[in-house]
Design a protein around this motif. Structure first.
Motif, mmCIF file in Angstrom:
data_model
loop_
_atom_site.group_PDB
_atom_site.id
_atom_site.type_symbol
_atom_site.label_atom_id
_atom_site.label_comp_id
_atom_site.label_asym_id
_atom_site.label_seq_id
_atom_site.Cartn_x
_atom_site.Cartn_y
_atom_site.Cartn_z
ATOM 1 N N LEU A 307 0.814 -1.213 0.000
ATOM 2 C CA LEU A 307 0.000 0.000 0.000
ATOM 3 C C LEU A 307 0.848 1.265 0.000
ATOM 4 N N LEU A 308 2.144 1.109 -0.222
ATOM 5 C CA LEU A 308 3.024 2.264 -0.127
ATOM 6 C C LEU A 308 2.757 3.271 -1.243
ATOM 7 N N LYS A 309 2.479 2.804 -2.454
ATOM 8 C CA LYS A 309 2.331 3.710 -3.587
ATOM 9 C C LYS A 309 0.904 3.791 -4.119
ATOM 10 N N ASP A 310 0.125 2.769 -3.936
ATOM 11 C CA ASP A 310 -1.263 2.826 -4.395
ATOM 12 C C ASP A 310 -2.113 1.873 -3.573
ATOM 13 N N GLY A 311 -3.419 1.984 -3.761
ATOM 14 C CA GLY A 311 -4.335 1.108 -3.053
ATOM 15 C C GLY A 311 -5.163 1.847 -2.015
ATOM 16 N N GLN A 312 -6.336 1.317 -1.754
ATOM 17 C CA GLN A 312 -7.263 1.867 -0.767
ATOM 18 C C GLN A 312 -7.647 0.774 0.202
ATOM 19 N N VAL A 313 -8.002 1.144 1.423
ATOM 20 C CA VAL A 313 -8.258 0.181 2.492
ATOM 21 C C VAL A 313 -9.739 0.175 2.846
ATOM 22 N N ASP A 314 -10.240 -1.003 3.122
ATOM 23 C CA ASP A 314 -11.547 -1.180 3.763
ATOM 24 C C ASP A 314 -11.269 -1.787 5.127
ATOM 25 N N LEU A 315 -11.463 -1.022 6.184
ATOM 26 C CA LEU A 315 -11.105 -1.473 7.528
ATOM 27 C C LEU A 315 -11.890 -2.684 7.986
ATOM 28 N N PHE A 316 -12.942 -3.030 7.280
ATOM 29 C CA PHE A 316 -13.714 -4.217 7.632
ATOM 30 C C PHE A 316 -13.103 -5.485 7.033
ATOM 31 N N LYS A 317 -12.066 -5.336 6.206
ATOM 32 C CA LYS A 317 -11.435 -6.477 5.552
ATOM 33 C C LYS A 317 -9.972 -6.575 5.981
ATOM 34 N N PRO A 318 -9.367 -7.768 5.848
ATOM 35 C CA PRO A 318 -7.938 -7.915 6.198
ATOM 36 C C PRO A 318 -7.056 -7.035 5.330
ATOM 37 N N VAL A 319 -6.014 -6.507 5.952
ATOM 38 C CA VAL A 319 -5.077 -5.612 5.271
ATOM 39 C C VAL A 319 -3.660 -6.106 5.543
ATOM 40 N N VAL A 320 -2.807 -6.097 4.532
ATOM 41 C CA VAL A 320 -1.410 -6.491 4.693
ATOM 42 C C VAL A 320 -0.682 -5.435 5.525
ATOM 43 N N PHE A 321 0.033 -5.875 6.544
ATOM 44 C CA PHE A 321 0.786 -4.922 7.352
ATOM 45 C C PHE A 321 2.218 -5.390 7.633
#
Length: 689
Positions: A307-321
């Motif tokens: 997610l460093l350069k592009d992408g949007q997050v949905d906090l209800f779904k898993p996110v790479v961290f």
């Protein structure tokens, strides 16, 4: 030896027998097998060909090696040419010598000499004829080569003299190549490699034997299978390392291996950061998965955060961290969870908190509240998208944060009423859902609250009790209402992490800590005994932590590295998304929290105590405060009043009073005169200042 079971003695009068029946075997030979077998198919394509990230990583690594080697040798080409030219006479002599040996068949001379010494005429004549045939054929080849080579050189001299120089230079360099010393070549490797030892079953057993477990050592001495110890599959490459799967002896679990990780690393002759034993959640409790990396986790190059350069997050779904030891991506779901982060200083705790807040920022619906009690501005990159932001630990900073948290408490109550008013068909589980969060008319958007060095707030003399009460409420009720509380501290103890918060946090991240108390305070009671020990991390394991709460078992994760400049780029992109969505609020617009009523605790207590009342129970004051300021004191109890008045020097004691039923009783309370005296002292101090 076959196990048997004896039948009980029967009555001799009934059977007419005076002897016991013969023993019967326990194992029934006709007992059918379960008929269940498991098959594990090995992948047709390697992992780096199926996963885009791994393919890019592999291609980048290969390209980097080729590019570096080309640049390294390209810079040295002139020096290589001079060295090879100087060595060409020696190479020419070697070429002439070897050509002569080949032409006169000197390699077979020892055989002919042996035949002469043995006076074996037939063998000698056979070898002589063979030599004559070889010399004639090789001589013809040599003459033809010389004639055509000389003719080709003369043709080039007449038709294309520049090519003749090229061929001559190539010939000189070739002679120089053959003139090198075998132990000192002119062109050496661009990268000096140190080959790691290949992991084998013998090495694994040697290492397991060295940890000192008596059951494992006994099984290895017996050959393994007698005690249930065996490899369940061949050792394979798994990412940047090796993976070995084996069954441990009966009664031994992977926890016994994990507790001896340093000894195991010594037996494998690897750094401790390379060795990661674990259980297999898909198998029985005696299955060990031993993963041995090529490099320690803290020395392995981390892949860039997706997610460093592009992408949007949905906090209800898993996110790479972050990624695990094998450089596989690890996901986390922030919604419906409160978060605790603990470690000693300088281990990456603030970086991890900032990363989680960046994830929240990339959801354009979310409000961000970032409070940096360290005062160094590590969370400053989030200011352009923050609804509330503060850095510092002065009184005005604490008051700002207190006002902001009071707003969240009021928002918490409002959301509870909204959820309660919605029909079951729209809100079946009585919690915020993605659909409800998308409905802007309801105001149920996600809220992420990050507090770094939270112990400064909870230990504050005047406001600590109230802040603790609000944060505990956020931790308990906030997740269902779309509010994510994140608390980071470098001193995980009962004061820094109140039990109401530490006991109810769902997600826990524990970087290096020094003792088992701190370990269990962050990861929950009993984690240390279970082998989940953040004490094993070294000072160099920056950003590496145990993560508990995402999945059944805690796992080791290295958070993605996003420094301050990169965080600013992420926030700039998040700001643009929020502008398009229409969610720039609060601090991002230059607005601070409204100063809600109830800030003057002494004045409010004095209002709740009548002039003719000399002393009042604390629990009765709490009830009156709740009626006076329900948004501030709605859930206060007697102990909250005691804690809030203690910094002002007001002590509680036994106070006689009447219950609602008219019965007399002694309970803890305060004197009204003490409150008025405290107000007088406070006002005098303000005037003096």
């Amino acid at each position: 030896m076959t196990e048997t079971i004896e039948r009980p003695l029967q009555d001799a009068s009934a059977t007419g027998e005076d002897v016991q029946d013969a023993p019967r075997p326990v194992d029934n030979p006709n007992l059918p097998k379960p008929g269940v077998s498991e098959e594990k198919r090995r992948p047709i394509l390697p992992a780096w060909l199926k996963d885009r990230t791994e393919f890019v990583t592999t291609a980048r690594h290969t390209g980097s090696r080729i590019g570096y080697a080309s640049l390294y040798h390209g810079v040295r080409l002139p020096w290589y040419g001079l060295q090879l030219t100087a060595m060409s006479p020696r190479g020419a002599c070697r070429f002439i010598r070897e050509t002569s040996r080949w032409l006169w068949d000197r390699e077979a001379a020892p055989l002919r000499d042996h035949a002469v010494r043995q006076e074996d005429v037939d063998e000698y004549m056979t070898l002589a004829r063979l030599r004559g045939n070889r010399v004639r054929l090789r001589g013809l080849v040599t003459i033809v080569g010389c004639v055509f080579g000389l003719g080709f050189a003369l043709w080039l001299y007449v038709m294309a003299p520049e090519f003749l120089w090229v061929f001559a230079a190539g010939g000189v360099l070739t002679m120089g190549y053959f003139g090198q010393q075998p132990d000192a070549p002119v062109i050496g490797p661009a990268v000096m490699r140190t080959e790691l030892q290949k992991l084998t079953g013998t090495i694994v057993l040697r290492a397991l034997d060295s940890i000192g477990n008596p059951k494992i050592s006994a099984a290895i001495k017996k050959g393994g299978d007698m005690d249930g110890m065996r490899f369940t599959s061949e050792i394979t490459r798994d990412g940047p390392g090796y993976r070995a799967d084996l069954d441990l002896p009966y009664g031994v679990t992977p926890d016994a291996i994990m507790e001896k990780r340093e000894e195991l690393a010594s037996g494998l002759r690897r750094k401790v950061g390379c060795v990661w034993p674990s259980g297999d959640e898909d198998e029985h409790e005696g299955r060990l998965v031993l993963w041995v990396g090529d490099k320690p986790m803290n020395e392995t190059t981390k892949p860039a955060w997706p997610l460093l350069k592009d992408g949007q997050v949905d906090l209800f779904k898993p996110v790479v961290f972050g990624n695990d030891q094998r450089m596989r991506w690890v996901e986390v779901t922030l919604m419906f969870a409160s978060i605790v982060i603990g470690s000693i200083p300088r281990m990456g705790k603030t970086f991890l908190l900032r990363l989680l807040l960046l994830i929240c920022a990339l959801d354009p619906r979310a409000w961000i509240l970032a409070f940096d009690l360290k005062g160094t501005g590590d969370l400053g990159a989030l200011e352009p998208v923050a609804h509330r932001y503060r850095a510092g630990e002065e009184d005005e900073d604490i008051e700002y944060i207190l006002h902001a948290l009071r707003e969240i408490k009021a928002e918490l109550r409002r959301r509870a009423k909204v959820i309660k008013s919605l029909p079951r068909s729209r809100c079946p589980e009585s919690k915020v859902t993605p659909a409800l969060a998308n409905d802007r008319s309801l105001g149920l958007h996600p809220i992420g609250i990050g507090i770094d060095e939270c112990q400064v707030l909870f230990e504050h003399e005047k406001y600590g009790a109230e802040i603790e009460s609000i944060c505990t409420d956020i931790t308990k009720r906030g997740p269902a209402l779309g509010i994510i509380g994140m608390y980071a501290t470098q001193r995980p103890d009962a004061k820094s992490l109140p039990p109401g918060i530490s006991a109810n946090a769902v997600l826990r991240f524990c970087l290096k800590v020094m003792g088992h108390q701190a370990n269990d305070m962050v990861l929950s009671t009993g984690a240390y005994k279970s082998g989940v020990r953040a004490t094993m991390f070294s000072r160099r394991d920056l950003g590496i932590c145990y993560m508990a709460g995402e999945g059944d078992d805690p796992r080791i994760v290295a958070s993605a590295f996003v420094d301050a400049p990169k965080a600013e780029l992420v926030v700039a992109r998040a700001r643009k998304m929020r502008e398009e969505y229409g969610n720039i609020t609060g601090h991002a617009l230059g607005e601070g929290p409204a100063e809600t009523a109830g800030l003057d605790i002494l004045g409010d207590v004095l209002k709740s105590v009548a002039v003719d009342e000399k002393a009042v129970w604390c629990e009765r004051i709490a009830a009156r405060l709740g009626e006076l300021r329900p948004d501030v004191y709605g859930e206060w109890k007697g102990e909250n009043v005691t804690a809030a008045l203690k910094p002002w020097g007001i002590k509680t004691g036994q106070v006689w009073g009447q219950t609602d039923e008219g019965e007399g009783a002694n309970r803890r309370g305060i004197q009204r005169a003490d409150v008025t005296a405290a107000i007088a002292r406070r006002d005098a101090d303000r005037l003096a200042a």
